[in-house]
Scaffold this active site. Structure first.
Site, mmCIF file in Angstrom:
data_model
loop_
_atom_site.group_PDB
_atom_site.id
_atom_site.type_symbol
_atom_site.label_atom_id
_atom_site.label_comp_id
_atom_site.label_asym_id
_atom_site.label_seq_id
_atom_site.Cartn_x
_atom_site.Cartn_y
_atom_site.Cartn_z
ATOM 1 N N SER A 53 -7.026 2.346 -3.757
ATOM 2 C CA SER A 53 -7.474 3.478 -4.585
ATOM 3 C C SER A 53 -8.957 3.673 -4.329
ATOM 4 C CB SER A 53 -7.235 3.182 -6.059
ATOM 5 O OG SER A 53 -5.896 2.785 -6.269
ATOM 6 N N TYR A 62 6.116 10.071 0.470
ATOM 7 C CA TYR A 62 4.754 9.936 1.009
ATOM 8 C C TYR A 62 4.565 8.549 1.651
ATOM 9 C CZ TYR A 62 -0.259 8.887 0.629
ATOM 10 O OH TYR A 62 -1.546 8.463 0.869
HETATM 11 C C1 15L Z 1 -2.927 7.026 -2.188
HETATM 12 O O1 15L Z 1 -2.363 6.825 -1.121
HETATM 13 C C2 15L Z 1 -3.436 8.369 -2.557
HETATM 14 O O2 15L Z 1 -3.832 9.112 -1.433
HETATM 15 C C3 15L Z 1 -4.565 8.315 -3.553
HETATM 16 O O3 15L Z 1 -4.748 9.595 -4.089
HETATM 17 C C4 15L Z 1 -4.343 7.287 -4.670
HETATM 18 O O4 15L Z 1 -3.453 7.770 -5.571
HETATM 19 C C5 15L Z 1 -3.958 5.955 -4.074
HETATM 20 O O5 15L Z 1 -2.945 6.033 -3.118
HETATM 21 C C6 15L Z 1 -3.542 4.907 -5.129
HETATM 22 O O6 15L Z 1 -2.559 4.218 -4.911
HETATM 23 O O7 15L Z 1 -4.237 4.764 -6.118
#
Ligand code: 15L
Length: 271
Positions: free
Chosen positions: A172, A143
């Site tokens: 977040s 991701y």
């Molecule tokens: C992200 O990129 C996610 O989309 C989100 O759901 C959170 O988990 C966030 O990072 C995070 O790092 O807390």
């Protein structure tokens, strides 16, 4: 005195990923800033409000994405996979889909994109390091790697075709910080709105990268290189600290999720 109503800045603004958690927040917060808010997602979007247009589209469908960007002045691109997942959905939505979006922006003459990148682009930096958008990427999974691709794509489309992007490495963004890590990474919804508006409004951005976080104590991210955006967070995770620390009194210092900035993402995924 009559309350002042903000003047719409944009004719037609496109919000992708509009049915997701952040999409639903930005849907109501961006509406006053444009004449028409075009909303897109593969998930159900509900009924259109007065100045909304609903245009469902899968990012991997090249023709649908071309049509989606027609007549649009600027894009806030939240669409795609937002958690660690197997390669196939990430490839379809975040790699192929991002390419379709930038190609459509080029063909349709869209000049600015606000791209929802992620802090997971640099998730393998340690929690005892302070990172700037100029440091080399260290994705913590597929991701994060796909978001690094999106940022590089944005750079290419700026260098070759002058399409401007602000890549937001969102921390977040939830109603409140859920754990100790989020005391450092939290971005309130109101600050998310400030950040997106700053990214849309700043006169010259080229391709700028900025971390999306509130004014938290002890953060790991230094946004000095993105000061030109004029983003000033007004919230902080500090009022939540006592409650979060009481809920999570001990940290396992040998756990990679405690050591690295990406938290639990560093040990998730199909590997
Ligand atoms: C992200 O990129 C996610 O989309 C989100 O759901 C959170 O988990 C966030 O990072 C995070 O790092 O807390």
């Amino acid at each position: 005195m009559t309350p002042s109503i903000p003047t719409p800045m944009f004719g037609r603004l496109l919000l992708t990923g509009a049915a997701g958690g952040l999409g639903r927040e930005l849907r109501r917060r961006l509406a006053p800033h444009c004449r028409v808010l075009r909303l897109s997602d593969v998930a159900e979007l509900g009924a259109a409000a007065a100045n909304e247009e609903l245009v469902p589209a899968a990012l991997e469908d090249v023709a649908a994405v071309q049509a989606l960007l027609e007549g649009v002045d600027a894009v806030v691109h939240l669409g795609g996979v937002s958690t660690e997942q197997p390669w196939a959905p990430i490839l379809a939505a975040n790699i192929v889909g991002a390419y379709h979006l930038y190609e459509a922006a080029r063909v349709q003459g869209v000049r600015r994109i606000v791209f929802a990148s992620s802090n997971h682009v640099t998730g393998f930096y340690r929690q005892d390091e302070v990172v700037s958008p100029r440091d080399p990427v260290r994705p913590d999974g597929l991701y994060g790697l796909s978001k690094a691709f999106g940022e590089n794509l944005a750079q290419l489309y700026f260098d070759r075709w002058g399409i401007e992007t602000v890549s937001l490495r969102i921390g977040s963004s939830f109603p409140e910080p859920k754990d100790r890590r989020m005391l450092a990474t939290w971005l309130s919804y109101a600050d998310l709105e400030r950040l997106v508006l700053a990214a849309l409004k700043a006169p010259v951005v080229g391709h700028s990268i900025v971390y999306g976080l509130s004014d938290n104590h002890g953060s790991w991210w230094d946004n000095t290189s993105a000061r030109h955006l004029g983003y000033r967070p007004q919230d902080s995770s500090e009022p939540f600290r006592a409650e979060v620390e009481a809920r999570q009194p001990r940290l396992d210092r040998d756990d990679p999720a405690t050591i690295y900035q990406g938290g639990a993402f560093v040990r998730q995924g199909p590997f």
